[in-house]
Design an enzyme around this catalytic site. Structure first.
Site, mmCIF file in Angstrom:
data_model
loop_
_atom_site.group_PDB
_atom_site.id
_atom_site.type_symbol
_atom_site.label_atom_id
_atom_site.label_comp_id
_atom_site.label_asym_id
_atom_site.label_seq_id
_atom_site.Cartn_x
_atom_site.Cartn_y
_atom_site.Cartn_z
ATOM 1 N N ALA A 14 -6.541 -14.147 -7.475
ATOM 2 C CA ALA A 14 -6.700 -13.215 -6.360
ATOM 3 C C ALA A 14 -8.113 -13.349 -5.796
ATOM 4 C CB ALA A 14 -6.447 -11.783 -6.825
ATOM 5 N N HIS A 58 -3.415 6.162 3.785
ATOM 6 C CA HIS A 58 -4.247 5.062 3.289
ATOM 7 C C HIS A 58 -3.751 3.708 3.788
ATOM 8 C CE1 HIS A 58 -5.601 2.135 0.184
ATOM 9 N NE2 HIS A 58 -6.668 2.903 0.118
ATOM 10 N N ASP A 117 -15.417 -12.322 -5.839
ATOM 11 C CA ASP A 117 -15.346 -13.483 -4.942
ATOM 12 C C ASP A 117 -16.103 -13.335 -3.633
ATOM 13 O OD1 ASP A 117 -13.552 -15.198 -6.515
ATOM 14 O OD2 ASP A 117 -12.125 -13.573 -6.231
ATOM 15 N N SER A 124 -11.275 -0.246 -0.653
ATOM 16 C CA SER A 124 -10.014 -0.314 0.087
ATOM 17 C C SER A 124 -10.249 -0.699 1.534
ATOM 18 C CB SER A 124 -9.301 1.041 0.074
ATOM 19 O OG SER A 124 -8.474 1.178 -1.040
ATOM 20 N N ASP A 154 10.480 -0.203 0.593
ATOM 21 C CA ASP A 154 9.738 0.853 -0.083
ATOM 22 C C ASP A 154 10.117 0.777 -1.550
ATOM 23 O OD1 ASP A 154 8.804 3.168 -1.260
ATOM 24 O OD2 ASP A 154 9.308 4.467 0.434
ATOM 25 N N ASP A 168 0.848 -1.184 0.000
ATOM 26 C CA ASP A 168 0.000 0.000 0.000
ATOM 27 C C ASP A 168 0.891 1.244 0.000
ATOM 28 O OD1 ASP A 168 -2.233 1.843 0.738
ATOM 29 O OD2 ASP A 168 -3.293 -0.003 1.223
#
Length: 467
Positions: free
Chosen positions: A333, A221, A356, A403, A205, A186
């Site tokens: 995923a 976030h 899903d 999110s 990072d 993220d």
């Protein structure tokens, strides 16, 4: 592995070829030049057409077939080589601005090339503005329903069936489990936030090309999504009592311009390789970000994670369209749509074939109140009105979006794995088979296999009546 980007001049003949390809190039703005040291401030292009995804300017990601020599391929096409992806998953080749898609199409026809694609810029799927597991008081929810004359314009929260919307994440059902690790991919995490004391693992990072995956004040976030899945007071793991056994590997892939797929691919592959202190792979990784275009590089990385037994849980997107965003669109995923506290599909949530599961992602009552949104930790200096929370002096905030839905599934995965030992495909089946059926009977494209039910996923049974 070298992360230093190498630049060289493009030969005259190659420059002429690139000029020809520019005729079918993307229209773009002209932001500042790219930093030679990595993605600390990537230049990016946005097409005038909204259905064309933003990209990192001047870069194409190339995956070569086994036995192919990248230097030879680059030389024959008159291209300069850039940095290499984690584990050699791809190589960046450098081109002129606006030529990225045309060059990718050209390289894809080379039999030595497995795939070539622009370096897409994904975006985080959240809206900064309460509700999931913690309410500091005085924020009773309402929703607008002019058709119901009994209450006028607003129906008070007491009218709502909160038993249906709280996912049955009852206190202490996760106590006594084994230690597990999940991943946050993220904007980074506020590493010193007391919601996570002693439980964060600093990864890479990949956006700024350093070893400090700290969230930034203008983002927040990644701290919010990590708080939602693993916060001691405001997350699924914390509410169920599993937080002391849940650690989080933090990797930053997003910055002010978005989330380059090059960084996302690196982070997924690194997460697939990660072995925790107990000698085990991660349980799951959370990707609360997305875009319009499928990426072969992301697909390869997600398959690698699946093969390692790591669930990749991704947000379905916030455009409200009937198509799931990518990388959530990948069948390997777990794609998550967002529900409101009334167990309806949130108006902003994307949905569609391949969805899903669903989970509460918040649905804000208005732009001026946090009612109906998701409450979680945020980074120090967060600019969207941080508020006080369960830990004095620590910043918290409200957001809504898919999110916020995805990390609830990731947090539930951590608790289930901790308590039951389930991993990989068995863990995925447990989460999906224990969800509450919503919408059309059985599987549907708005709720997937249903709305997440944490209690049933953890215990294998339904919560007691009235809970």
């Amino acid at each position: 592995m070298s992360r230093r980007q190498i630049r060289s001049f493009v030969p005259a003949a190659a420059a002429a070829a690139l000029a020809f390809l520019a005729a079918c190039a993307d229209s773009s703005v002209a932001p500042p030049s790219q930093d030679d040291t990595g993605l600390g401030g990537p230049a990016f292009a946005r097409s005038a057409a909204q259905d064309v995804e933003a990209i990192v300017e001047g870069e194409v990601l190339v995956g070569l077939r086994e036995g192919a020599d990248e230097a030879t391929v680059a030389r024959e096409h008159g291209l300069a080589l850039g940095r290499q992806g984690y584990g050699g998953a791809y190589r960046v080749v450098l081109t002129t601005r606006g030529n990225e898609r045309a060059l990718a199409a050209l390289l894809a026809r080379d039999p030595r090339v497995a795939y070539a694609e622009p370096n897409y810029l994904r975006q985080v799927d959240a809206d900064s503005r309460l509700w999931a597991f913690y309410n500091p008081g005085g924020l009773n929810m309402k929703f607008s329903d002019p058709a119901d004359s009994r209450y006028g314009t607003f129906i008070p929260s007491s009218y709502a069936s909160t038993a249906d919307a709280d996912e049955d994440a009852l206190a202490n059902i996760g106590v006594g489990g084994a230690a597990v690790t999940i991943g946050s991919i993220d904007t980074g995490v506020e590493m010193g936030h007391p919601e996570f004391t002693g439980r964060l693992i600093a990864g890479r990072d990949w956006y700024s090309n350093d070893d400090n995956p700290n969230d930034t004040p203008d983002e927040g976030h990644g701290t919010h999504t990590t708080g939602t899945m693993a916060g001691t007071n405001v997350g699924v793991a914390g509410v169920t009592g599993a937080a002391p056994n849940v650690k989080v590997l933090v990797q930053r892939v997003c910055g002010a311009n978005g989330c380059p797929t090059s960084a996302i691919i690196n982070a997924i592959n690194a997460a697939a390789d990660y072995i925790d202190a107990n000698g085990k792979h991660l349980v799951a990784i959370n990707l609360s970000l997305g875009g319009r275009t499928e990426s072969t590089g992301e697909q390869n990385a997600i398959l690698r994670a699946k093969t390692a037994g790591v669930l990749v849980i991704a947000s379905a997107g916030n455009s409200g369209s009937g198509k799931v965003a990518c990388p959530a669109c990948d069948p390997n995923a777990i794609s998550v749509s967002s529900t409101t506290w009334q167990d309806q599909l949130a108006g902003y949530s994307q949905y569609g074939s391949g969805l899903d599961i669903s989970a509460p992602g918040g649905y804000c009552y208005s732009n001026t109140t946090p009612e109906g949104c998701i409450f979680s930790a945020v980074s120090n200096g967060y600019t969207e009105g941080p508020v006080s929370g369960p830990i004095s002096g620590a910043p918290y905030g409200w957001m809504q979006g898919t999110s916020m839905a995805a990390p609830q599934v990731t947090g539930a995965a951590a608790v289930v794995a901790s308590k039951t030992g389930l991993r990989g495909a068995d863990l995925r089946a447990r989460l999906e088979s224990t969800a509450d059926d919503k919408g059309a009977a059985g599987y549907d494209t708005k709720f997937g296999n249903g709305r997440l039910n944490v209690y049933r996923a953890v215990t294998g049974s339904s919560a007691p009546a009235g809970q």
